[in-house]
Design a protein around this motif. Sequence first.
Motif, short mmCIF file in Angstrom:
data_model
loop_
_atom_site.label_atom_id
_atom_site.label_comp_id
_atom_site.label_asym_id
_atom_site.label_seq_id
_atom_site.Cartn_x
_atom_site.Cartn_y
_atom_site.Cartn_z
N PHE A 36 -8.55 -1.60 9.28
CA PHE A 36 -8.19 -0.43 8.48
C PHE A 36 -7.13 0.41 9.19
CE2 PHE A 36 -11.99 -1.14 5.87
CZ PHE A 36 -11.45 -0.90 4.61
N ARG A 37 -7.22 0.50 10.51
CA ARG A 37 -6.19 1.23 11.27
C ARG A 37 -4.84 0.54 11.11
NH1 ARG A 37 -8.07 0.88 16.40
NH2 ARG A 37 -9.79 2.20 15.81
N GLN A 38 -4.84 -0.79 11.15
CA GLN A 38 -3.59 -1.52 10.99
C GLN A 38 -3.05 -1.40 9.56
OE1 GLN A 38 -4.91 -5.34 12.45
NE2 GLN A 38 -4.00 -4.96 14.46
N LEU A 39 -3.93 -1.36 8.58
CA LEU A 39 -3.48 -1.11 7.21
C LEU A 39 -2.87 0.28 7.10
CD1 LEU A 39 -6.41 -2.67 5.14
CD2 LEU A 39 -4.01 -3.38 5.04
N CYS A 99 -7.14 4.42 4.24
CA CYS A 99 -7.41 3.44 5.30
C CYS A 99 -7.60 4.14 6.64
CB CYS A 99 -6.28 2.42 5.39
SG CYS A 99 -6.22 1.27 4.01
N ALA A 100 -6.78 5.15 6.92
CA ALA A 100 -6.92 5.89 8.18
C ALA A 100 -8.25 6.62 8.23
CB ALA A 100 -5.76 6.88 8.33
N ALA A 101 -8.65 7.22 7.11
CA ALA A 101 -9.94 7.92 7.06
C ALA A 101 -11.09 6.93 7.22
CB ALA A 101 -10.06 8.68 5.73
N GLN A 102 -10.99 5.77 6.60
CA GLN A 102 -12.03 4.76 6.72
C GLN A 102 -12.14 4.28 8.17
OE1 GLN A 102 -14.14 3.87 4.43
NE2 GLN A 102 -15.01 1.97 5.14
N ALA A 103 -11.02 4.06 8.83
CA ALA A 103 -11.03 3.62 10.23
C ALA A 103 -11.69 4.67 11.11
CB ALA A 103 -9.60 3.34 10.70
N ALA A 104 -11.37 5.93 10.86
CA ALA A 104 -11.98 7.02 11.65
C ALA A 104 -13.48 7.09 11.40
CB ALA A 104 -11.32 8.35 11.30
N TRP A 105 -13.90 6.91 10.16
CA TRP A 105 -15.32 6.96 9.83
C TRP A 105 -16.07 5.81 10.50
CZ3 TRP A 105 -18.43 3.71 6.69
CH2 TRP A 105 -19.71 4.22 6.44
N LEU A 106 -15.48 4.61 10.49
CA LEU A 106 -16.12 3.47 11.13
C LEU A 106 -16.24 3.68 12.64
CD1 LEU A 106 -14.45 0.52 9.19
CD2 LEU A 106 -16.80 1.33 8.99
N CYS A 107 -15.21 4.28 13.25
CA CYS A 107 -15.28 4.59 14.68
C CYS A 107 -16.39 5.61 14.95
CB CYS A 107 -13.94 5.09 15.18
SG CYS A 107 -12.70 3.79 15.28
N ALA A 108 -16.57 6.54 14.04
CA ALA A 108 -17.64 7.53 14.20
C ALA A 108 -19.01 6.87 14.12
CB ALA A 108 -17.51 8.62 13.13
N VAL A 109 -19.18 5.94 13.20
CA VAL A 109 -20.45 5.22 13.08
C VAL A 109 -20.73 4.44 14.37
CG1 VAL A 109 -21.65 3.35 11.86
CG2 VAL A 109 -20.41 5.07 10.56
N LEU A 110 -19.68 3.88 14.96
CA LEU A 110 -19.84 3.10 16.18
C LEU A 110 -20.19 3.96 17.40
CD1 LEU A 110 -17.08 0.40 15.71
CD2 LEU A 110 -19.56 0.04 15.85
N LEU A 142 0.84 -1.20 0.00
CA LEU A 142 0.00 0.00 0.00
C LEU A 142 0.87 1.25 0.00
CD1 LEU A 142 -2.70 -1.02 2.62
CD2 LEU A 142 -2.93 -0.99 0.16
N GLY A 143 0.47 2.22 -0.81
CA GLY A 143 1.19 3.49 -0.86
C GLY A 143 0.65 4.46 0.17
N ASP A 144 1.24 5.65 0.21
CA ASP A 144 0.82 6.67 1.18
C ASP A 144 -0.63 7.08 0.99
OD1 ASP A 144 3.32 6.63 2.34
OD2 ASP A 144 4.05 8.40 1.24
N GLY A 145 -1.08 7.20 -0.25
CA GLY A 145 -2.47 7.58 -0.51
C GLY A 145 -3.45 6.53 -0.01
N ASP A 146 -3.11 5.26 -0.25
CA ASP A 146 -3.96 4.17 0.23
C ASP A 146 -3.98 4.11 1.75
OD1 ASP A 146 -4.67 3.39 -2.31
OD2 ASP A 146 -3.11 1.85 -2.45
N ARG A 147 -2.84 4.35 2.37
CA ARG A 147 -2.77 4.33 3.84
C ARG A 147 -3.60 5.47 4.43
NH1 ARG A 147 0.02 0.25 5.14
NH2 ARG A 147 1.84 -0.41 3.98
N ALA A 148 -3.56 6.64 3.77
CA ALA A 148 -4.38 7.76 4.23
C ALA A 148 -5.87 7.42 4.10
CB ALA A 148 -4.05 9.02 3.43
#
Length: 168
Positions: free
Chosen positions: A99-102, A33-44, A25-31
């Motif tokens: 996603f956070r680990q990715l 993944c970080a945004a997706q992890a944050a969004w999932l935490c927000a949904v929770l 995964l490149g830097d863009g993909d990792r970013a």
Amino acid sequence: MQTPAPEHTPAPTTNHAAAHAQAALGDGDRALCAAQAAWLCAVLQLAPLAWLLQCLGVLACLLDVWHNRHMPWLLWAVVAAAVLERWHALRLALDARLFRQLATGQFVSLAELDTALSRLGLRTSKADAPVRTLAGRMDGCRRLAGRYVACVVVQGLVAVGVFLSYLH
């Protein structure tokens, strides 16, 4: 003089997404993944509301028995909504952590993640199973989050329905 053709010419990659899933995964993909992890935490963040609605549902069941109202659908609705909500919350929490680990590089590639999930029995371990793309994973999370929100809404509707039934 003509040069000899190589013995084995690799086939051109026709599926760019599958090749990308195998790569690190490149830097863009990792970013992403970080945004997706944050969004999932927000949904929770709906989980405390869901827990409150589950408690209200149990209280309504107890009141139902106490007042001899006999609403058999109530217990089934409360239990079904609670089980579905908890299952979806568990899946979302797992996806948020993955996603956070990715994002932090604990998994180098999506293929490595799929291999780990297969070894744990959390993913089909067919030898020819394709590696899921990042976009496919994110779409799956959006669908899962939508079902989770629907479970919480159903719990709310059950609570409102019970409340309204006691007003009459």
